[in-house]
Each structure stands twice: as structure tokens, then as C-alpha cells.
Enzyme design. Structure first.
Site, PDB file in Angstrom:
ATOM      1  N   GLU A  68      35.601  40.439  39.211  1.00 33.10           N
ATOM      2  CA  GLU A  68      36.734  39.618  38.823  1.00 33.10           C
ATOM      3  C   GLU A  68      36.940  39.574  37.302  1.00 33.10           C
ATOM      4  O   GLU A  68      38.053  39.660  36.819  1.00 33.10           O
ATOM      5  CB  GLU A  68      36.489  38.193  39.342  1.00 33.10           C
ATOM      6  CG  GLU A  68      37.534  37.212  38.938  1.00 33.10           C
ATOM      7  CD  GLU A  68      38.105  36.523  40.141  1.00 33.10           C
ATOM      8  OE1 GLU A  68      37.309  36.151  41.018  1.00 33.10           O
ATOM      9  OE2 GLU A  68      39.327  36.369  40.199  1.00 33.10           O
ATOM     10  N   ASP A  69      35.860  39.434  36.577  1.00 32.81           N
ATOM     11  CA  ASP A  69      35.983  39.108  35.154  1.00 32.81           C
ATOM     12  C   ASP A  69      35.524  40.185  34.175  1.00 32.81           C
ATOM     13  O   ASP A  69      35.514  39.944  32.971  1.00 32.81           O
ATOM     14  CB  ASP A  69      35.180  37.831  34.842  1.00 32.81           C
ATOM     15  CG  ASP A  69      35.685  36.632  35.636  1.00 32.81           C
ATOM     16  OD1 ASP A  69      36.878  36.633  35.989  1.00 32.81           O
ATOM     17  OD2 ASP A  69      34.891  35.719  35.902  1.00 32.81           O
TER      18      ASP A  69
END
Ligand code: MN
Length: 463
Positions: A68-69
Site C-alpha cells: 500500500e505505502d
């Protein structure tokens, strides 16, 4: 790493590699409170390790935010860590995405919860480790929630009380449920929280002192009777669970007998019953408060003997008796089955029949319900308190609180439900809208002419 060193089935090298990969990927990122981002990944993995989950789950805990990051891709993960760990990280990532996809202006809170609940349950049905990592993630996000913007705080905390904590409870991870609730409580009901803490603080301290004294006396009584005790500790009731209980008693703290309880661990089941007998010889039990969750476990598998006794000085206290295995189950719930797997037994033991049945039921339901319906049904059927009702043959059916004889009839069999003419509770005829209580024996009187009517929908609690 140190605590993993003593766990022979953990691949420490792989966990270390996951740590290094996550640390490199998150380099330069920080949490809302300013700490390096990797502290969050470590906290999640640490909790997963405490639950005694396996190498893949710990590694996935460390890597859970990389897709996700960070720049890392699914292909990168799969190349380095294989399919299983990648699957877990992907599962956790998907669960996390919900908040970015919904626009609060057009979606009601209930629909939002329905969506996240559905995702959680679907993930759970596939692999229980995904949900456990997500719960660990939520736990640490709550612990650092004060660093977030006020709107986010309220949303995350409320969602925790509504969904995450009940799921932790259903999974039988009692202390996680307590922790999640107590972390969320001050953000959702700040005034009630501060009021309660102020009101209770002194009593908790006094209660702890009292239990320490009582502990000595009880252990002396047990030793004198030749009962071997594995360990004995005071357990303090979690704030949110105390708050909910006090609401049922007009916020009167004097009505609460289990603010501080004595928890005694005994080597085996026979010794638990023996200890209960010895305790009742020395302390008079409060009628109606002896609970045998060993013979009749709670739905989530919780087992223990509970009794509330008079301490002899006008005070009452609760004692909980259980074996080490019951204790492990009470603390770790479904995760305990992974711990068995780790100790060398086969992995198929990780979910007992009951849990498997629960997940199966969920799957079937999710296939046929739309989201809002599903949420309502689940709220009622799975996340609320239950009553345990006996058939005349002694089989137990568990039903939501407020269930009627009709719910019971349908729980026994759909055909019986359809032909319910009347019902007897403990041998006495009752109306079909009678509210059942735990421990009652219910007998359904069948009638050929009876058939479901629209009116019945009003009388029925279950889906
Ligand atoms: Mn996270």
C-alpha cells in the site's frame, strides 16, 4: 527476534529478511506522531508473535503496509517471500483499502460498517491469519490514535467498538477484545470514560489489595486440602466492559462483584472441580452466580468455572478456575490452534468443528445477502449476546438474546419451525413471543395445520 529464538518452528532468518525488506521500503516515512514508520510494522509483528502465529504471519505482519505505502510490488514480494506471505500481505492490504473507496457523504455509516464487516468476514473465511494481522494493525493504530486528526479518531475508534472488538471476541481472543475496546473507549465516549476512570480508580486499587489478601487465604485453603495450583493472579475488569455492565445496573458500582477477580489455574479439569468444592467449603457462594463454562463452553470456546463468593467481611469476590489449556484458549482463541500447530501437531487442528461451522455459515450467508441486510443480520446473530437453550434431549442451541420459541424451532429444523403450533418452556406452555433465557428447556409442539405467517416475522430474531 529474541523471543523468537526459543521457538523452534520459527524461521528467524526469514523473519529477519522481512524486517530488513520492510525497513528499507519504508525508509524515510514516518507515522503521524513522528516516529519512523517501521515502528508500526514491528509493533504489529510483535503482537502476531505473542499470539504464537507462524513464520508466514510474523513476516506478513512486518510487510503488511509495503504494498500500500511503498514502491514494493506484489511480484517483488512473491519473488522474495513466496506465495503464502504475499497472499497474507495482499489480504491485509485489501481490508485496509475500504476507507479510501467510500465517500462518507453518500454512504451511511451502517453501509460503511456493512462493507468493512463483509470484507473482514470474507477474509476470515479464507485465512484466519489475515484477520489476526488486521486486528494487530488496528490495535497499534488505536494505541497511536491521539496523533491523528479528530475526525479520523472518532471514525476509527467507533468502527473498532462496532466491528473489530466483537470479531476479536468471536474469535475468542478475550484480552485483545478488552484492549481494543479500552483503547477506543476514550475517543468514542470521552466524558463517560473520564467519569468512569475517576469513579473506579480508588475501587480498583482497593480491590487489588483485597484480592491479594484473599489470594493468600484461598491458596492456603487449597494447599491444606491437597489441591495443586499451577498459578493464581488477580484480573482487573477492562474499563469498557465495566462501563457496559454498569449501564445495565444504573451505573451503580456497588452492583459489580467482578471488578477485580481471582483467576486460579489448575493442572486439569478434575482439579478445577475439586478446587471449586474446597472454595465453597470455606466461602459461601452467591446463589445463581456459579457458572460451569467447562461443561457448557461459551460459543467462542471459552471454558472456566466461575463463582462469586462471600469473603466473610461483607465483601464478595469472583473466582475463575481453569486449566492451562483453557487459559491459553481464553487468551488466544482461534490463534491458540496455530500455537498447537507450532508445537508439532498437525495444522488441521487449527480450527475445531464449531469454528469451521461458523465460518461455513458465514460464507453461505454472504453469498445470498446484500450488504446492509447482512450487517443487520450479523449484528443480531453474531455480534450480540447469546442465550443457550436446551432441547428436551439435552442438545444445546445457541440463539441471540431476545430469541423466541420460534427462533428455537427454526434452529432445530426448518420443518419444525414451519409447523410450530405452540411451545413449552420448562414444561409450561408459553406464547410464541416469549423471550427465552439461557438454561431453559424448550419443547416445540408441532401442529400440522400451523404454517408461517407474516406475523411470525415480528416474533423472530434470527435471520
Ligand atoms: Mn498498518
Amino acid at each position: 527476534m529474541q523471543k523468537l529464538a526459543t521457538r523452534p518452528n520459527i524461521d528467524v532468518a526469514l523473519v529477519r529478511l522481512a524486517y530488513q525488506t520492510a525497513a528499507a521500503a519504508h525508509r524515510g516515512q514516518s507515522r503521524a506522531g513522528g516516529e519512523p514508520y517501521i515502528t508500526h510494522c514491528l509493533a504489529v509483528a510483535d503482537f502476531i508473535a505473542d499470539l504464537h502465529l507462524d513464520t508466514a504471519a510474523i513476516a506478513a505482519g512486518l510487510l503488511h503496509d509495503t504494498l500500500e505505502d511503498t514502491e514494493l510490488t506484489e511480484a517483488d514480494l512473491e519473488k522474495q517471500f513466496g506465495k503464502e506471505i504475499t497472499f497474507l500481505v495482499k489480504g491485509v492490504t485489501k481490508l485496509g483499502q475500504i476507507q479510501y473507496q467510500t465517500q462518507p457523504s453518500v454512504v451511511s455509516k451502517q453501509q460503511l460498517y456493512a462493507k468493512s464487516l463483509r470484507r473482514l468476514l470474507l477474509a476470515m473465511a479464507k485465512d484466519i491469519r489475515v484477520i489476526l494481522i488486521k486486528l494487530a494493525d488496528r490495535r497499534h493504530n488505536l494505541a497511536t490514535l491521539a496523533d491523528k486528526a479528530p475526525e479520523a479518531r472518532q471514525r476509527i475508534a467507533l468502527e473498532t467498538l462496532e466491528i473489530y472488538a466483537p470479531i476479536a471476541e468471536r474469535l475468542g481472543i478475550g484480552y485483545l477484545k478488552g484492549q481494543l475496546e479500552d483503547l477506543a473507549f476514550p475517543f468514542v465516549y470521552p466524558q463517560a470514560y473520564h467519569h468512569l476512570v475517576k469513579q473506579v480508580k480508588q475501587q480498583v486499587t482497593a480491590g487489588q489489595k483485597y484480592i491479594t489478601k484473599v489470594r493468600h487465604a484461598v491458596l492456603a485453603n487449597l494447599a491444606q486440602a491437597g489441591v495443586i495450583v499451577t498459578s493464581a493472579d488477580a484480573r482487573i475488569k477492562h474499563y469498557y466492559s465495566l462501563y457496559k455492565k454498569m449501564q445495565r445496573f444504573d451505573m451503580d458500582l456497588n452492583q459489580i462483584n467482578d471488578l477485580v477477580a481471582l483467576r486460579v489455574i489448575l493442572p486439569d479439569v478434575a482439579t478445577c472441580y475439586e478446587a471449586l468444592g474446597v472454595i465453597h467449603q470455606h466461602y459461601r457462594p452467591l446463589p445463581g452466580r456459579i457458572k460451569d463454562y467447562i461443561a457448557l463452553p461459551r460459543l467462542n470456546g471459552y471454558q472456566s468455572l466461575h463463582t462469586t463468593v462471600f469473603g466473610g467481611d461483607g465483601r464478595m469476590f469472583e473466582i475463575q478456575l481453569r486449566t492451562p489449556e483453557m487459559h491459553r484458549h481464553a487468551e488466544h482463541g482461534v490463534a491458540a490452534h496455530w500455537a498447537y500447530a507450532e508445537s508439532g501437531k498437525s495444522k488441521t487442528s487449527r480450527a475445531d468443528g464449531r469454528e469451521v461451522e461458523w465460518v461455513k455459515q458465514l460464507k453461505a450467508w454472504m453469498e445470498e445477502s446484500d450488504e446492509t441486510e447482512l450487517y443487520k443480520g450479523l449484528k443480531i446473530d453474531f455480534l450480540n449476546d447469546r442465550v443457550f437453550i436446551f432441547t428436551p434431549q439435552g442438545d444445546i442451541k445457541d440463539l441471540p438474546e431476545g430469541a423466541t420459541p420460534l427462533d428455537f424451532a427454526y434452529a432445530v429444523h426448518t420443518e419444525i419451525g414451519h409447523h410450530t403450533g405452540g411451545a413449552k418452556v420448562n414444561g409450561k406452555l408459553v406464547a410464541l413471543d416469549y423471550e427465552l433465557e439461557s438454561g431453559q428447556v424448550v419443547e416445540i409442539i408441532k401442529s400440522k395445520t400451523a404454517h408461517p405467517t407474516l406475523d411470525w416475522l415480528r416474533l423472530i430474531k434470527t435471520a
